[in-house]
Design an enzyme around this catalytic site. Structure first.
Site, PDB file in Angstrom:
ATOM      1  N   CYS A 112      -7.742  13.482   2.277  1.00  0.00           N
ATOM      2  CA  CYS A 112      -6.509  12.698   2.355  1.00  0.00           C
ATOM      3  C   CYS A 112      -6.598  11.361   1.609  1.00  0.00           C
ATOM      4  CB  CYS A 112      -6.138  12.461   3.813  1.00  0.00           C
ATOM      5  SG  CYS A 112      -6.089  14.000   4.723  1.00  0.00           S
ATOM      6  N   HIS A 249      -1.428   7.114   4.567  1.00  0.00           N
ATOM      7  CA  HIS A 249      -1.516   8.572   4.619  1.00  0.00           C
ATOM      8  C   HIS A 249      -0.754   9.042   5.855  1.00  0.00           C
ATOM      9  CE1 HIS A 249      -2.823  12.601   4.989  1.00  0.00           C
ATOM     10  NE2 HIS A 249      -3.673  12.361   5.973  1.00  0.00           N
ATOM     11  N   ASN A 279       1.126  16.688   7.832  1.00  0.00           N
ATOM     12  CA  ASN A 279       0.025  16.091   7.073  1.00  0.00           C
ATOM     13  C   ASN A 279      -0.237  16.950   5.834  1.00  0.00           C
ATOM     14  OD1 ASN A 279      -2.461  15.333   6.067  1.00  0.00           O
ATOM     15  ND2 ASN A 279      -3.459  15.187   8.071  1.00  0.00           N
TER      16      ASN A 279
HETATM   17  N1  ACO Z   1       0.319  22.234  21.660  1.00  0.00           N
HETATM   18  C1  ACO Z   1       0.115  22.070  22.965  1.00  0.00           C
HETATM   19  N2  ACO Z   1      -1.045  21.608  23.483  1.00  0.00           N
HETATM   20  C2  ACO Z   1      -2.023  21.310  22.616  1.00  0.00           C
HETATM   21  C3  ACO Z   1      -1.889  21.463  21.240  1.00  0.00           C
HETATM   22  C4  ACO Z   1      -0.649  21.950  20.759  1.00  0.00           C
HETATM   23  N3  ACO Z   1      -0.412  22.125  19.451  1.00  0.00           N
HETATM   24  N4  ACO Z   1      -3.018  21.077  20.620  1.00  0.00           N
HETATM   25  C5  ACO Z   1      -3.859  20.686  21.585  1.00  0.00           C
HETATM   26  N5  ACO Z   1      -3.273  20.829  22.806  1.00  0.00           N
HETATM   27  C6  ACO Z   1      -3.805  20.543  24.121  1.00  0.00           C
HETATM   28  C7  ACO Z   1      -5.313  20.533  24.108  1.00  0.00           C
HETATM   29  O1  ACO Z   1      -5.809  21.838  24.245  1.00  0.00           O
HETATM   30  C8  ACO Z   1      -5.611  19.682  25.311  1.00  0.00           C
HETATM   31  O2  ACO Z   1      -5.454  20.468  26.460  1.00  0.00           O
HETATM   32  P1  ACO Z   1      -6.515  20.384  27.670  1.00  0.00           P
HETATM   33  O3  ACO Z   1      -6.422  18.948  28.122  1.00  0.00           O
HETATM   34  O4  ACO Z   1      -5.989  21.370  28.638  1.00  0.00           O
HETATM   35  O5  ACO Z   1      -7.831  20.707  27.041  1.00  0.00           O
HETATM   36  C9  ACO Z   1      -4.461  18.671  25.335  1.00  0.00           C
HETATM   37  O6  ACO Z   1      -3.440  19.230  24.493  1.00  0.00           O
HETATM   38  C10 ACO Z   1      -4.839  17.301  24.806  1.00  0.00           C
HETATM   39  O7  ACO Z   1      -5.504  17.467  23.584  1.00  0.00           O
HETATM   40  P2  ACO Z   1      -6.101  16.233  22.838  1.00  0.00           P
HETATM   41  O8  ACO Z   1      -6.862  16.727  21.645  1.00  0.00           O
HETATM   42  O9  ACO Z   1      -6.777  15.329  23.779  1.00  0.00           O
HETATM   43  O10 ACO Z   1      -4.743  15.534  22.340  1.00  0.00           O
HETATM   44  P3  ACO Z   1      -4.595  14.184  21.586  1.00  0.00           P
HETATM   45  O11 ACO Z   1      -3.711  13.292  22.356  1.00  0.00           O
HETATM   46  O12 ACO Z   1      -5.899  13.637  21.104  1.00  0.00           O
HETATM   47  O13 ACO Z   1      -3.777  14.632  20.275  1.00  0.00           O
HETATM   48  C11 ACO Z   1      -4.084  15.189  17.957  1.00  0.00           C
HETATM   49  C12 ACO Z   1      -4.337  15.589  19.396  1.00  0.00           C
HETATM   50  C13 ACO Z   1      -2.612  15.160  17.709  1.00  0.00           C
HETATM   51  C14 ACO Z   1      -4.762  16.201  17.043  1.00  0.00           C
HETATM   52  C15 ACO Z   1      -4.677  13.780  17.729  1.00  0.00           C
HETATM   53  O14 ACO Z   1      -6.004  13.724  18.188  1.00  0.00           O
HETATM   54  C16 ACO Z   1      -4.661  13.376  16.278  1.00  0.00           C
HETATM   55  O15 ACO Z   1      -3.605  13.189  15.695  1.00  0.00           O
HETATM   56  N6  ACO Z   1      -5.804  13.210  15.657  1.00  0.00           N
HETATM   57  C17 ACO Z   1      -5.882  12.869  14.228  1.00  0.00           C
HETATM   58  C18 ACO Z   1      -5.734  14.112  13.430  1.00  0.00           C
HETATM   59  C19 ACO Z   1      -5.622  13.863  11.977  1.00  0.00           C
HETATM   60  O16 ACO Z   1      -4.973  12.931  11.563  1.00  0.00           O
HETATM   61  N7  ACO Z   1      -6.255  14.721  11.221  1.00  0.00           N
HETATM   62  C20 ACO Z   1      -6.138  14.773   9.845  1.00  0.00           C
HETATM   63  C21 ACO Z   1      -7.006  13.849   9.105  1.00  0.00           C
HETATM   64  S1  ACO Z   1      -6.597  13.991   7.490  1.00  0.00           S
HETATM   65  C22 ACO Z   1      -7.418  15.169   6.549  1.00  0.00           C
HETATM   66  O17 ACO Z   1      -8.328  14.823   5.882  1.00  0.00           O
HETATM   67  C23 ACO Z   1      -6.980  16.631   6.478  1.00  0.00           C
END
Ligand code: ACO
Length: 322
Positions: A112, A249, A279
């Site tokens: 990214c 980004h 993203n």
């Molecule tokens: N729908 C419903 N529930 C979900 C989903 C979904 N799509 N995805 C995860 N969950 C659940 C999980 O299983 C978890 O359930 P559990 O508590 O029963 O285990 C719960 O939701 C909470 O999951 P978390 O991972 O703690 O959720 P969080 O609030 O951290 O949000 C997210 C997750 C959106 C991925 C966040 O961590 C984030 O945005 N991180 C950054 C990601 C990013 O920007 N990545 C790209 C980098 S760029 C690149 O180089 C490609």
């Protein structure tokens, strides 16, 4: 000293839109979860076009818009983690399709942060005085390395591309940069190619898709992005009052909210379109710039900061005077 300016920006995204509701038909998720955690409402997915085709479409638009002839392009750089082939590079495919016979061409891999890294590379070639016109693209078909059974990742990503034509300018252009990498952190990896050959058969299994520790990436981004933006201001002796827009980004609107709060900058200074595209990795910043340009949000002399972060880990920011 030769400065590097952005003469034009363009983008291309596939027509097919996939809503959060549509995704809830294939994995256990829902619109409310995706919207509240990420700000993403839709993403555009390729129905067959590959990364090179996005760049070719963007390149044609850039040449049409500026009237620059293909044979006047000196260099083509494509930032992507989703090339069509291991070789030839996407940049070489673009060189052939656009008829840029004089240009040398290569891809770079910085996830990214790829567009920011590529602008920095192009700037060095132009400021050397040896090259004048450079096409820089950030383009991805992330859908082909997304695990469509993993709700943790498949709701986040989209396909698309953006690009810019860079040229020497007398004043303004790229004014400051801050680039980093931290290779010891693999909280985000994609498509693992293992060694398997006639002398090496007991191989671990490769994995063809992106794998991510979302929390770790969230914490990383909300720490390094404010630090990097502050470094840009320090280096350039400017304050936020001098900056018209910050274009981060587009990974997650919650990350952008926290960055804005940490920087003590009103969120209205940030350009956000993650709701529409998800993203798109290296493509997200040039897509945003192209949208802003077509909405006439950027005027000559405006100072903006672009800031990327992603797998590698990599991150970096740049101050540009439009
Ligand atoms: N729908 C419903 N529930 C979900 C989903 C979904 N799509 N995805 C995860 N969950 C659940 C999980 O299983 C978890 O359930 P559990 O508590 O029963 O285990 C719960 O939701 C909470 O999951 P978390 O991972 O703690 O959720 P969080 O609030 O951290 O949000 C997210 C997750 C959106 C991925 C966040 O961590 C984030 O945005 N991180 C950054 C990601 C990013 O920007 N990545 C790209 C980098 S760029 C690149 O180089 C490609």
């Amino acid at each position: 000293m030769i400065n590097t300016g952005i003469r034009a920006v363009e983008s291309y995204v596939p027509e097919r839109v996939v809503t959060n509701d549509e995704l809830s038909n294939i994995v256990d998720t829902n619109d409310e979860w995706i919207t509240s955690r990420t700000g993403i409402h839709r993403r555009h997915l390729s129905t067959g076009e590959n990364t090179s085709q996005f760049c070719i479409n963007i390149g044609k638009k850039l040449l049409d818009k500026t009237g620059v002839k293909p044979e006047d392009i000196d260099l083509i750089i494509v930032a992507t983690i989703t090339p069509d082939y291991a070789t030839p590079s996407v940049a070489c495919q673009v060189q052939k399709a656009l008829g840029c016979g004089k240009a040398f061409a290569f891809d770079i891999s910085a996830a990214c942060s790829g567009f920011v890294y590529s602008l920095s590379i192009a700037d060095k070639f132009i400021s050397s005085g040896l090259y004048k016109r450079v096409l820089v693209f950030g383009a991805e078909t992330l859908s082909k390395i997304t695990d469509w059974t993993d709700r943790n990742t498949c709701v986040l990503f989209g396909d698309g591309g953006g690009g810019a034509l860079l040229e020497p300018v007398e004043k303004g252009g790229i004014m400051a940069e801050d680039l980093h990498a931290r290779g010891d952190d693999i909280s985000l990896t994609g498509r693992h190619h293992v060694v398997e050959n006639m002398v090496c058969k007991d191989v671990e299994k490769g994995f063809p898709y992106l794998i991510m520790d979302g929390r770790a990436i969230f914490n990383f981004a909300t720490k390094v992005v404010p630090d990097s933006v502050n470094k840009i201001l320090e280096k350039s002796g400017l304050g936020f009052e001098d900056i018209k827009y910050i274009i981060p980004h587009q990974a997650n609107s919650r990350i952008i909210d926290i960055v804005a709060r940490k920087l003590k900058v009103d969120i209205s200074k940030f350009y956000i379109n993650v709701d529409e595209y998800g993203n798109t990795s290296a493509a997200s910043i040039p897509i945003a710039l192209s949208e802003m340009s077509s909405k006439a949000l950027l005027e000559k002399g405006d100072k903006i900061i672009i800031t990327g972060f992603g797998a590698g880990l990599t991150w970096g920011s740049m101050l540009i005077e439009w």
